[in-house]
Scaffold this motif. Structure first.
Motif, PDB file in Angstrom:
ATOM      1  N   GLY A  17       1.615   3.551   4.620  1.00 45.60           N
ATOM      2  CA  GLY A  17      -0.034   3.627   4.340  1.00 45.60           C
ATOM      3  C   GLY A  17      -0.505   2.579   5.612  1.00 45.60           C
ATOM      4  N   GLY A  18      -0.621   2.246   6.426  1.00 42.14           N
ATOM      5  CA  GLY A  18      -1.765   2.108   7.869  1.00 42.14           C
ATOM      6  C   GLY A  18      -1.245   0.474   7.576  1.00 42.14           C
ATOM      7  N   VAL A  19      -1.040  -0.405   6.766  1.00 40.46           N
ATOM      8  CA  VAL A  19      -0.975  -1.425   6.267  1.00 40.46           C
ATOM      9  C   VAL A  19      -1.415  -2.996   7.792  1.00 40.46           C
ATOM     10  CG1 VAL A  19      -0.541  -4.273   5.876  1.00 40.46           C
ATOM     11  CG2 VAL A  19      -0.595  -2.026   4.132  1.00 40.46           C
ATOM     12  N   PHE A  20       0.181  -2.399   8.956  1.00 44.58           N
ATOM     13  CA  PHE A  20       0.702  -3.203   9.402  1.00 44.58           C
ATOM     14  C   PHE A  20      -0.907  -2.821  11.008  1.00 44.58           C
ATOM     15  CE2 PHE A  20       4.039  -3.969   7.355  1.00 44.58           C
ATOM     16  CZ  PHE A  20       4.011  -5.026   7.370  1.00 44.58           C
ATOM     17  N   SER A  21      -1.005  -1.668  11.281  1.00 42.93           N
ATOM     18  CA  SER A  21      -2.733  -0.617  11.703  1.00 42.93           C
ATOM     19  C   SER A  21      -2.863  -1.383  12.086  1.00 42.93           C
ATOM     20  CB  SER A  21      -1.912   0.647  11.778  1.00 42.93           C
ATOM     21  OG  SER A  21      -0.502   1.218  12.200  1.00 42.93           O
ATOM     22  N   ARG A  22      -3.584  -1.841  11.084  1.00 41.59           N
ATOM     23  CA  ARG A  22      -5.141  -2.187  10.638  1.00 41.59           C
ATOM     24  C   ARG A  22      -4.742  -3.776  10.812  1.00 41.59           C
ATOM     25  NH1 ARG A  22      -4.294   1.436   5.841  1.00 41.59           N
ATOM     26  NH2 ARG A  22      -4.107  -0.467   4.205  1.00 41.59           N
TER      27      ARG A  22
END
Length: 279
Positions: free
Chosen positions: A71-76
């Protein structure tokens, strides 16, 4: 060999990133080699990132998010990780720069960091940081993402003419850097001007400085010093430096004349001919 070094997730953003990567990989029942195969990288790289021995890239983070359905954890997280790679004394300025509505800067020696190409930044940073070069370049490129926001800051840049002639990284790097500056000629929120040698003495003889303005916070003045930087919200300093900057802009060439000078230096000093592609 699988790297199983334990991390303290609270030690740093990089440690937290590594511990979360390991936790979510193991929850997905994937080995480091299996995840590496999905991400098109080696098991060693996955292991080094999981143990905070290597700083991940934004591309790596986006691929991990897709592979592990996070759910985009690492992109954040990656923005925080890369910001943590900046020198400690610079992190406070970078945080305020990212919040600014208006950024005004005079640069006496180098292209401002927000407008540097990766190759130019690499050449600049390699002088004092050969052991952490890639991490620092990635952190500098991450800073530039504020210019890609839906509502980016207004950025006014005055470059001393000397910046155009100081050959950083070789002729090809300089050609590409100057071409990058030319690309902002018609940008609605970025203005690049050159302060020509012919001006002589001027209101910023003491060196480079930045002014940051915010919607809801006091203005800030920042000046780099050897091994650190000075930042203040002193109203009198802001008043004096704002007048100095206005005088610099008035003395500098117009956007169009600045672009013409940049193009001429590209051609005459770094070998670029009009109408030919820049590598």
């Amino acid at each position: 060999m699988v790297n199983i070094r334990n991390l303290d997730p609270s030690a740093s953003p990089l440690d937290y990133y590594g511990s979360e990567l390991r936790r979510l990989r193991e929850e997905a029942k994937l080995g480091q080699a299996e995840l590496g195969s999905i991400l098109y990288c080696t098991a060693s790289l996955v292991g080094q990132i999981e143990t905070a021995k290597k700083v991940p890239t934004r591309q790596f983070s986006e691929r991990v998010d897709a592979a592990l359905l996070t759910g985009g954890v690492f992109s954040r997280l990656i923005g925080l990780v890369l910001k943590s790679q900046l020198p400690t004394w610079f992190q406070a300025y970078a945080e305020m720069e990212a919040k600014a509505t208006y950024i005004s800067t005079y640069q006496s020696q180098l292209v401002y960091g927000l407008l540097q190409t990766p190759e130019y930044a690499r050449a600049v940073l390699s002088v004092d940081n050969p052991g952490r070069l890639e991490e620092l370049v990635a952190a500098r490129m991450e800073r530039q993402r504020i210019l890609e926001r839906e509502h980016p800051p207004v950025l006014c840049v005055v470059l001393d003419e000397a910046v155009l002639y100081r050959e950083i990284g070789g002729a090809e790097v300089m050609r590409n850097q100057l071409a990058h500056l030319l690309g902002f000629l018609d940008h609605p929120w970025i203005q690049v001007q050159v302060l020509p040698f012919g001006v002589g003495q001027h209101s910023a003889m003491m060196g480079s400085f930045n002014l940051l303005r915010f919607d809801d916070d006091p203005d800030l003045f920042y000046a780099p010093v050897y091994g650190g930087g000075h930042m203040t919200a002193d109203p009198q300093v802001i008043r004096e430096r704002s007048v100095s900057y206005a005088r610099l802009q008035a003395s500098a060439l117009s956007r169009e004349d600045s672009a013409a000078l940049i193009e001429r230096v590209m051609r005459e000093r770094y070998g670029h001919q009009p109408g030919t592609a820049v590598a």
